[in-house]
Motif scaffolding. Structure first.
Motif, PDB file in Angstrom:
ATOM      1  N   ASP A  61      30.244  25.888  43.807  1.00 22.25           N
ATOM      2  CA  ASP A  61      30.278  24.486  43.943  1.00 22.25           C
ATOM      3  C   ASP A  61      29.307  23.879  43.055  1.00 22.25           C
ATOM      4  O   ASP A  61      29.994  22.845  42.370  1.00 22.25           O
ATOM      5  CB  ASP A  61      29.501  24.156  45.587  1.00 22.25           C
ATOM      6  CG  ASP A  61      29.657  22.810  45.523  1.00 22.25           C
ATOM      7  OD1 ASP A  61      30.757  21.993  45.667  1.00 22.25           O
ATOM      8  OD2 ASP A  61      28.467  21.863  45.878  1.00 22.25           O
ATOM      9  N   GLU A  62      28.253  24.353  42.616  1.00 21.59           N
ATOM     10  CA  GLU A  62      27.864  23.957  41.400  1.00 21.59           C
ATOM     11  C   GLU A  62      28.588  24.178  40.200  1.00 21.59           C
ATOM     12  O   GLU A  62      28.552  23.138  39.076  1.00 21.59           O
ATOM     13  CB  GLU A  62      26.251  24.115  41.184  1.00 21.59           C
ATOM     14  CG  GLU A  62      25.480  23.940  42.388  1.00 21.59           C
ATOM     15  CD  GLU A  62      23.983  24.442  42.296  1.00 21.59           C
ATOM     16  OE1 GLU A  62      23.027  24.045  42.950  1.00 21.59           O
ATOM     17  OE2 GLU A  62      23.608  25.196  41.405  1.00 21.59           O
ATOM     18  N   ALA A  63      29.264  25.320  40.058  1.00 18.10           N
ATOM     19  CA  ALA A  63      29.954  25.628  38.940  1.00 18.10           C
ATOM     20  C   ALA A  63      31.035  24.662  38.713  1.00 18.10           C
ATOM     21  O   ALA A  63      31.683  24.445  37.537  1.00 18.10           O
ATOM     22  CB  ALA A  63      30.485  27.063  38.996  1.00 18.10           C
ATOM     23  N   LYS A  64      31.758  24.032  39.466  1.00 19.32           N
ATOM     24  CA  LYS A  64      32.707  23.012  39.247  1.00 19.32           C
ATOM     25  C   LYS A  64      32.077  21.878  38.463  1.00 19.32           C
ATOM     26  O   LYS A  64      32.788  21.374  37.430  1.00 19.32           O
ATOM     27  CB  LYS A  64      33.042  22.359  40.924  1.00 19.32           C
ATOM     28  CG  LYS A  64      33.879  23.387  41.601  1.00 19.32           C
ATOM     29  CD  LYS A  64      34.245  22.676  43.009  1.00 19.32           C
ATOM     30  CE  LYS A  64      34.945  23.533  43.946  1.00 19.32           C
ATOM     31  NZ  LYS A  64      35.349  22.892  45.024  1.00 19.32           N
ATOM     32  N   THR A  65      30.889  21.502  38.709  1.00 19.64           N
ATOM     33  CA  THR A  65      30.300  20.671  37.857  1.00 19.64           C
ATOM     34  C   THR A  65      30.017  20.767  36.484  1.00 19.64           C
ATOM     35  O   THR A  65      30.124  19.984  35.409  1.00 19.64           O
ATOM     36  CB  THR A  65      28.763  19.990  38.429  1.00 19.64           C
ATOM     37  OG1 THR A  65      28.928  19.569  39.922  1.00 19.64           O
ATOM     38  CG2 THR A  65      28.369  19.056  37.841  1.00 19.64           C
ATOM     39  N   VAL A  66      29.784  22.171  36.398  1.00 20.66           N
ATOM     40  CA  VAL A  66      29.479  22.821  34.790  1.00 20.66           C
ATOM     41  C   VAL A  66      30.839  22.831  34.347  1.00 20.66           C
ATOM     42  O   VAL A  66      30.988  22.162  33.132  1.00 20.66           O
ATOM     43  CB  VAL A  66      28.793  24.240  35.070  1.00 20.66           C
ATOM     44  CG1 VAL A  66      28.762  24.701  33.731  1.00 20.66           C
ATOM     45  CG2 VAL A  66      27.404  23.981  35.722  1.00 20.66           C
TER      46      VAL A  66
ATOM     47  N   GLU B 287      25.471  16.423  42.332  1.00 18.25           N
ATOM     48  CA  GLU B 287      24.128  16.533  42.300  1.00 18.25           C
ATOM     49  C   GLU B 287      23.596  17.458  41.108  1.00 18.25           C
ATOM     50  O   GLU B 287      24.445  18.336  40.771  1.00 18.25           O
ATOM     51  CB  GLU B 287      23.513  17.335  43.747  1.00 18.25           C
ATOM     52  CG  GLU B 287      23.824  16.184  44.806  1.00 18.25           C
ATOM     53  CD  GLU B 287      23.029  17.131  46.169  1.00 18.25           C
ATOM     54  OE1 GLU B 287      22.772  18.280  45.900  1.00 18.25           O
ATOM     55  OE2 GLU B 287      22.889  16.306  47.082  1.00 18.25           O
ATOM     56  N   THR B 288      22.507  17.172  40.436  1.00 19.20           N
ATOM     57  CA  THR B 288      21.896  18.115  39.618  1.00 19.20           C
ATOM     58  C   THR B 288      21.201  19.227  40.345  1.00 19.20           C
ATOM     59  O   THR B 288      21.327  19.169  41.443  1.00 19.20           O
ATOM     60  CB  THR B 288      20.938  17.251  38.967  1.00 19.20           C
ATOM     61  OG1 THR B 288      19.570  16.970  39.853  1.00 19.20           O
ATOM     62  CG2 THR B 288      21.205  15.847  38.086  1.00 19.20           C
ATOM     63  N   LYS B 289      20.725  19.953  39.569  1.00 18.93           N
ATOM     64  CA  LYS B 289      20.099  21.169  40.344  1.00 18.93           C
ATOM     65  C   LYS B 289      18.839  21.052  41.231  1.00 18.93           C
ATOM     66  O   LYS B 289      18.551  21.432  42.070  1.00 18.93           O
ATOM     67  CB  LYS B 289      19.501  22.323  39.095  1.00 18.93           C
ATOM     68  CG  LYS B 289      19.162  23.812  39.745  1.00 18.93           C
ATOM     69  CD  LYS B 289      20.284  24.343  40.405  1.00 18.93           C
ATOM     70  CE  LYS B 289      20.059  25.808  41.183  1.00 18.93           C
ATOM     71  NZ  LYS B 289      21.056  26.382  41.699  1.00 18.93           N
ATOM     72  N   LEU B 290      18.456  19.545  40.798  1.00 17.36           N
ATOM     73  CA  LEU B 290      17.076  19.252  41.553  1.00 17.36           C
ATOM     74  C   LEU B 290      17.556  18.306  42.653  1.00 17.36           C
ATOM     75  O   LEU B 290      16.724  17.746  43.414  1.00 17.36           O
ATOM     76  CB  LEU B 290      16.183  18.436  40.585  1.00 17.36           C
ATOM     77  CG  LEU B 290      15.545  19.376  39.559  1.00 17.36           C
ATOM     78  CD1 LEU B 290      14.538  18.505  38.752  1.00 17.36           C
ATOM     79  CD2 LEU B 290      14.641  20.503  40.258  1.00 17.36           C
ATOM     80  N   GLY B 291      18.942  18.223  42.715  1.00 16.56           N
ATOM     81  CA  GLY B 291      19.262  17.153  43.966  1.00 16.56           C
ATOM     82  C   GLY B 291      19.547  15.968  43.788  1.00 16.56           C
ATOM     83  O   GLY B 291      19.698  15.221  44.405  1.00 16.56           O
TER      84      GLY B 291
ATOM     85  N   ILE C 229      30.489  10.942  30.270  1.00 18.54           N
ATOM     86  CA  ILE C 229      30.550  11.965  31.625  1.00 18.54           C
ATOM     87  C   ILE C 229      29.367  11.706  32.562  1.00 18.54           C
ATOM     88  O   ILE C 229      29.867  11.956  33.555  1.00 18.54           O
ATOM     89  CB  ILE C 229      30.225  13.391  30.876  1.00 18.54           C
ATOM     90  CG1 ILE C 229      31.345  13.665  29.676  1.00 18.54           C
ATOM     91  CG2 ILE C 229      29.924  14.569  31.801  1.00 18.54           C
ATOM     92  CD1 ILE C 229      31.212  14.855  28.973  1.00 18.54           C
ATOM     93  N   ALA C 230      28.128  11.157  32.059  1.00 19.82           N
ATOM     94  CA  ALA C 230      27.254  11.118  32.996  1.00 19.82           C
ATOM     95  C   ALA C 230      27.516  10.047  33.997  1.00 19.82           C
ATOM     96  O   ALA C 230      27.212  10.028  35.248  1.00 19.82           O
ATOM     97  CB  ALA C 230      26.154  10.492  32.412  1.00 19.82           C
ATOM     98  N   ASN C 231      28.180   8.945  33.577  1.00 23.59           N
ATOM     99  CA  ASN C 231      28.694   7.820  34.593  1.00 23.59           C
ATOM    100  C   ASN C 231      29.736   8.337  35.606  1.00 23.59           C
ATOM    101  O   ASN C 231      29.481   7.804  36.597  1.00 23.59           O
ATOM    102  CB  ASN C 231      29.360   6.543  33.725  1.00 23.59           C
ATOM    103  CG  ASN C 231      28.391   5.914  32.813  1.00 23.59           C
ATOM    104  OD1 ASN C 231      27.174   5.932  33.018  1.00 23.59           O
ATOM    105  ND2 ASN C 231      28.753   5.233  31.823  1.00 23.59           N
ATOM    106  N   ILE C 232      30.610   8.970  34.889  1.00 26.08           N
ATOM    107  CA  ILE C 232      31.717   9.725  35.988  1.00 26.08           C
ATOM    108  C   ILE C 232      30.992  10.590  37.189  1.00 26.08           C
ATOM    109  O   ILE C 232      31.362  10.620  38.208  1.00 26.08           O
ATOM    110  CB  ILE C 232      32.527  10.449  35.175  1.00 26.08           C
ATOM    111  CG1 ILE C 232      33.603   9.385  34.374  1.00 26.08           C
ATOM    112  CG2 ILE C 232      33.483  11.350  36.163  1.00 26.08           C
ATOM    113  CD1 ILE C 232      34.378  10.235  33.434  1.00 26.08           C
ATOM    114  N   LEU C 233      30.110  11.322  36.548  1.00 23.43           N
ATOM    115  CA  LEU C 233      29.473  12.420  37.636  1.00 23.43           C
ATOM    116  C   LEU C 233      28.350  11.654  38.407  1.00 23.43           C
ATOM    117  O   LEU C 233      28.409  12.062  39.940  1.00 23.43           O
ATOM    118  CB  LEU C 233      28.434  13.408  36.826  1.00 23.43           C
ATOM    119  CG  LEU C 233      29.091  14.363  35.923  1.00 23.43           C
ATOM    120  CD1 LEU C 233      28.036  15.085  35.203  1.00 23.43           C
ATOM    121  CD2 LEU C 233      29.921  15.244  36.886  1.00 23.43           C
TER     122      LEU C 233
END
Length: 625
Positions: free
Chosen positions: A221-226, A252-256, A242-246
């Motif tokens: 799931d997180e790999a999709k973001t990467v 979520e970042t690794k810290l949620g 990219i930050a705006n789109i995410l």
């Protein structure tokens, strides 16, 4: 007579002093007794007490330590009539060698200054501070307040308002600081041994989880973001976009966190673990007291292991992204770097210097030049035979231009971050824009006129009142690589004399980089360190180097036996021979592209499809929730 009078006068003065210091009758003197000094254990006066506690880690197991300290200090204050507990100031997970991030400690000091606290109690000197300067400094500052504030260290039984406390406090705080130093050295040695055996520290990272053995395993799931971040950057999106789109997609970042920034996106793009590799010790801590980490620029050993774990991004895609990132600061526009090399003519094998790209290395220049040269660069020699009756000049030398002072010299000065041409250089070429070319094998540097639309053009001159003036060329992007290519010291400047060559309407400036003056900063020559940590002068008392403003001028060692080139070799130097032998110079021939280390990149069409597919999946997941 005068000496006798002087002697009598001195004797009388001494007699009066002796009489005065006999004192007076004690019955005539009233003594007003001083207030008794406060004793920590016996003092019954009302006091507002602040307690400072610190645990060195924020591990849950340390909770019991903190709770025990808290209960102990509540009991201690309650046992003393008149004492009132203001607050227990506690810092968790913070080192005692620095005040950085010790928020509770600093808040306690501010409360002291505001008059809210009369006395501080803490377990030990090492809990209060492991830095000698901080410990003694705050103890003195609190003692100097009106009224003075004392610190009681339970373990050492030191109360800072006692007159004999400072010596003991200085000694014990020094031991505490050295203990921290020792622990720091032991930890560094342990880390070095771990890395040397390929046992790496792998902190939490977006796209990965840790299995029961501590190995990195892909979190799909997180790999999709990467993948989305890498694909979008390769496709041309900026980190802020990219930050705006995410953030809009609520990824979520690794810290949620669901709010992304340009720096958090950049952190993902620059982490080599996403392509399956591990690079250890990216940063290091020079000073164990302030704990400030710095980028490791070969200050400490680094260890790299490729294919350490499963990759999310291909290594070639990762390499391409790093090249793009390195050059974003120089406003370079392009998917991958282009190194251009002259394929033919008198400048064959010369590589065009890209002024806005930092991705190339010294070996790239060498390989680009070698890609069009089919034989080793020749060393030219000219054998002259003198006819009978002619004056033989074979034993004469033509003095180097560096030894002749003149304002009308064609010179080029390399600095670590810029290139500067002399005014005379500008007069030789009638152009505001130039292209810089380098021949790595022969250490030759050529400047040829060009137009602003040339992708590697730089403006070396500016017009003012119809007069041309030199304009320094910023070189932060490419100069570190040229310094490495030439084997130069990054602290020094290098000044090279040049010559103009002209044929028809073709004209260029040529600089032999082996014929140079080295401008060494004064600070580096004042003294040097030996293995025994003592300093010795660089020069003998009767020797002084030539000075040029803030620099000393030095020359290559091989110049010490001559003043210049042999007379008959002037027309056989490496700068001249290629142009003498070429029937046509073709110095304006266009350079061709040389791509170092061809990369097998994900195609633009695949990247575009990947971006659409990942965003579609993410939106579908949000909809299903």
């Amino acid at each position: 007579m005068k000496e006798t009078e002087k002697s009598n006068s001195v004797s009388e003065q001494k007699a009066r002093i002796r009489q005065r210091y006999k004192g007076i009758d004690e019955d005539l003197l009233e003594v007003i007794p001083a207030l008794p000094k406060s004793d920590f254990y016996e003092d019954q006066r009302e006091k507002r007490v602040g307690v400072y506690a610190r645990v060195s880690t924020d591990d849950p197991n340390q909770t019991s330590s903190y709770e025990l300290q808290k209960n102990h200090y509540h009991d201690l204050v309650n046992r003393h009539p008149g004492w009132k507990l203001v607050e227990i100031y506690a810092d968790e997970g913070i080192s005692g060698t620095s005040l950085q991030h010790r928020d509770s400690f600093l808040r306690m000091i501010e409360d002291c200054k505001a008059g809210k606290i009369d006395m501080i109690i803490t377990k030990s000197v090492s809990r209060f501070a492991r830095n000698v300067l901080d410990c003694i400094g705050y103890a003195r500052a609190l003692k100097a307040m009106n009224p003075p504030i004392g610190i009681f260290f339970e373990t050492e039984n030191i109360f800072t308002l006692n007159d004999n406390s400072e010596m003991s406090l200085s000694f014990i705080s020094t031991l505490a600081q050295e203990e921290s130093h020792t622990k720091s050295e032991i930890m560094n040695a342990s880390i070095e041994m771990r890395f040397g055996r390929g046992i790496f520290l792998t902190p939490v990272l977006l796209g990965y989880d840790h299995d029961e053995d501590g190995n990195l395993v892909v979190n799909e799931d997180e790999a999709k973001t990467v993948r989305l971040i890498f694909f979008m950057y390769l496709y041309g999106y900026s980190t802020s976009k990219i930050a705006n789109i995410l953030t809009e997609l609520k990824r979520e970042t690794k810290l949620g966190n669901t709010t992304w920034s340009s720096s958090s996106v950049l952190g993902v793009l620059q982490n080599e673990r996403h392509c399956g590799d591990v690079l250890s010790r990216k940063t290091w801590t020079p000073n164990y007291l302030d704990h400030k980490s710095k980028k490791n620029k070969q200050n400490r050993n680094q260890y790299v292991q490729q294919n350490h774990h499963e990759a999310i991004i291909s290594r070639d895609d990762y390499i391409a992204v790093q090249r793009m990132i390195r050059n974003a600061r120089y406003k370079h526009k392009g998917f991958l770097p282009e190194l251009l090399v002259i394929p033919d003519g008198a400048l064959k094998g010369y590589v065009s210097v890209n002024p806005r790209w930092a991705g190339f290395k010294a070996d790239d220049y060498i390989n680009a030049s070698a890609s069009v040269i089919t034989k080793d660069f020749e060393k030219y020699e000219n054998h002259i035979s003198v006819n009978d009756g002619d004056f033989d000049l074979s034993d004469f030398e033509v003095v180097r231009s560096q030894f002749v002072t003149s304002t009308k010299k064609v010179t080029l000065t390399f600095s670590p971050n810029k290139i500067t041409f002399s005014s005379e250089s500008l007069k030789k070429l009638d152009s505001l824009f130039i292209e810089m070319l380098v021949q790595p094998d022969s250490f030759l540097f050529v400047v040829r006129p060009t137009t602003p639309d040339n992708r590697n053009a730089v403006q070396w001159a500016k017009m003012k009142n119809e007069k041309k003036y030199t304009r320094p060329i910023a070189g932060s992007a490419f100069l570190p690589n040229l310094y490495a290519l030439f084997g130069w010291d990054i602290q020094c400047k290098y000044r090279i004399s040049g010559v103009k060559r002209k044929k028809g309407n073709e004209e260029i400036l040529i600089f032999n980089l082996q014929e140079m003056e080295i401008l060494i900063p004064n600070s580096t020559l004042e003294e040097s360190e030996t293995d025994s940590d003592t300093t010795v002068p660089v020069f003998d008392d009767d020797i002084a180097p030539l000075s040029a403003n803030n620099n000393f001028v030095a020359y290559p060692e091989e110049w010490s036996d001559n003043f210049g080139s042999k007379y008959y070799q002037q027309n056989s130097t490496a700068e001249i021979i290629p142009f003498k032998e070429a029937s046509e110079w073709n110095t304006q021939i266009s350079a061709t592209t040389y791509v170092p280390e061809p990369l097998s990149l994900t195609s633009p069409s695949e990247i575009a499809h990947g971006i659409k597919s990942i965003i579609k999946d993410i939106k579908q997941e949000v909809y299903n929730e």
